[in-house]
Design an enzyme around this catalytic site. Structure first.
Site, mmCIF file in Angstrom:
data_model
loop_
_atom_site.group_PDB
_atom_site.id
_atom_site.type_symbol
_atom_site.label_atom_id
_atom_site.label_comp_id
_atom_site.label_asym_id
_atom_site.label_seq_id
_atom_site.Cartn_x
_atom_site.Cartn_y
_atom_site.Cartn_z
ATOM 1 N N ASP A 101 0.863 -1.186 0.000
ATOM 2 C CA ASP A 101 0.000 0.000 0.000
ATOM 3 C C ASP A 101 0.901 1.238 0.000
ATOM 4 O O ASP A 101 1.791 1.344 -0.828
ATOM 5 C CB ASP A 101 -0.969 -0.067 1.193
ATOM 6 N N HIS A 305 -6.979 -6.349 -1.282
ATOM 7 C CA HIS A 305 -5.947 -5.337 -1.055
ATOM 8 C C HIS A 305 -4.928 -5.715 0.008
ATOM 9 O O HIS A 305 -3.776 -5.305 -0.069
ATOM 10 C CB HIS A 305 -6.612 -4.018 -0.655
#
Length: 326
Positions: A101, A305
């Site tokens: 991320d 994610h």
């Protein structure tokens, strides 16, 4: 094998908490938003067992690391500087650096700016994105009804008020809704569902789902850990990273066209919303143009994610294979 150890180091003018395990060649693990060193809990032990010294810091603004008040102290140059200082504090000349991320841009730019210190890079979720020709926030999508979430994060206090209203619920919704287990908005090829858009009448969490039950990779104890951390620290430190997106663009002007030349690995889930962002498919397909040392791109089927948390065994295996091949 040693257990995870925790300590505070001094780096780049701040105090930084690190979790570490193992001995051997160093690999630094940079987390994203809104997470902590804990997001790498499955990797620390696996890397240590494979003969590496794995170090996962609470990044600037998070956990038990310092949280400077000034927004402009969260630029990519500060964040890369923190990682250089981390190596100095550990007495290491070089390291492999990995990031997930927001930690991925830190890792990519550490390898770009200081290849003398970071000899290889692993990016999870977010690929290396070369500096574009225009200020980033000016091209982020927005309509009369909604705006891209990174624009929503720009005004200090707005997202904080939403996220801190019920921190535990925030973490439950974020972790589940961003995962590969969460249903995606309905879409068709002619009318694709908007990705990453926040309604102007509502907030970031307004369309997120309540997990019932939790997916197998996520325990109530994991949510407890994150909730306790952010109840204590708030979300401002992590949100300030977003508030430097345009400033980063300005600071990186001297590096237009620069490429990441160290050996690299990129891993993402095929259900990661980041992969669905506008233009990301083309960027990932052509990543080796900007990262000539790219050795492999791996898209994990059904993974969302939270790459290294959702698929720890697969991520551990590909990371260790990459590290041993250096």
């Amino acid at each position: 094998m040693t257990e995870v150890q925790h300590r505070i180091i001094e780096t780049n003018g701040i105090r930084m908490h690190i979790a570490e395990q193992g001995t051997g060649p160093l690999i630094v693990l940079c987390h994203g938003f809104p997470e902590s060193w804990y997001s790498w809990r499955h990797q620390l032990s696996a890397l240590a067992a494979s003969g590496f010294h794995a170090v996962a810091p609470d990044m600037r603004g998070y956990g038990h690391s310092d949280r400077p008040e000034a927004i402009d102290r969260y630029t990519l140059l500060h964040l890369v500087g923190d990682m250089v200082g981390l190596l100095d504090a550990l007495g290491e000349e070089t390291s492999v650096i990995a990031g997930h991320d927001w930690g991925a841009p830190v890792a990519w730019h550490a390898a770009l700016l200081r290849p003398d210190r970071f000899r290889a890079v692993i990016g999870l979720s977010v690929p290396y994105r070369p500096r574009g020709p225009v200020r980033p926030t000016t091209v982020m999508p927005q309509t009369d009804d909604a705006r891209f979430y990174q624009l929503y994060f720009q005004e200090p206090g707005v997202a904080e008020a939403e996220f801190e209203r019920d921190v535990r619920l925030t973490m439950r919704h974020l972790l589940y809704s961003g995962s590969g287990d969460s249903p995606r908005p309905d879409s068709t090829p002619s009318t694709p569902a908007p990705v990453g858009m926040v309604p102007r009448r509502g907030g970031f969490l307004s369309h997120m789902r309540e997990p019932s039950p939790l997916p197998s990779w996520l325990m109530e104890a994991d949510i407890d850990f994150y909730a306790q951390e952010f109840e204590r620290t708030g979300f401002t430190g992590g949100l300030n990273w977003y508030r430097n997106i345009d400033r980063n663009w300005e600071l990186l002007a001297p590096f237009v066209g620069a490429r990441v030349n160290v050996p690299a690995l990129y891993v993402a889930g095929d259900r990661d919303l980041v992969v669905a962002f506008r233009g990301m498919d083309e960027l990932i397909a052509n990543l080796s143009q900007f990262v000539p040392g790219l050795q492999r791109t791996l898209l994990l089927s059904g993974c969302g994610h939270w790459t290294q948390q959702e698929r720890p065994e697969e991520v551990n295996a590909v990371m260790i294979e990459f590290l041993r091949g250096l």
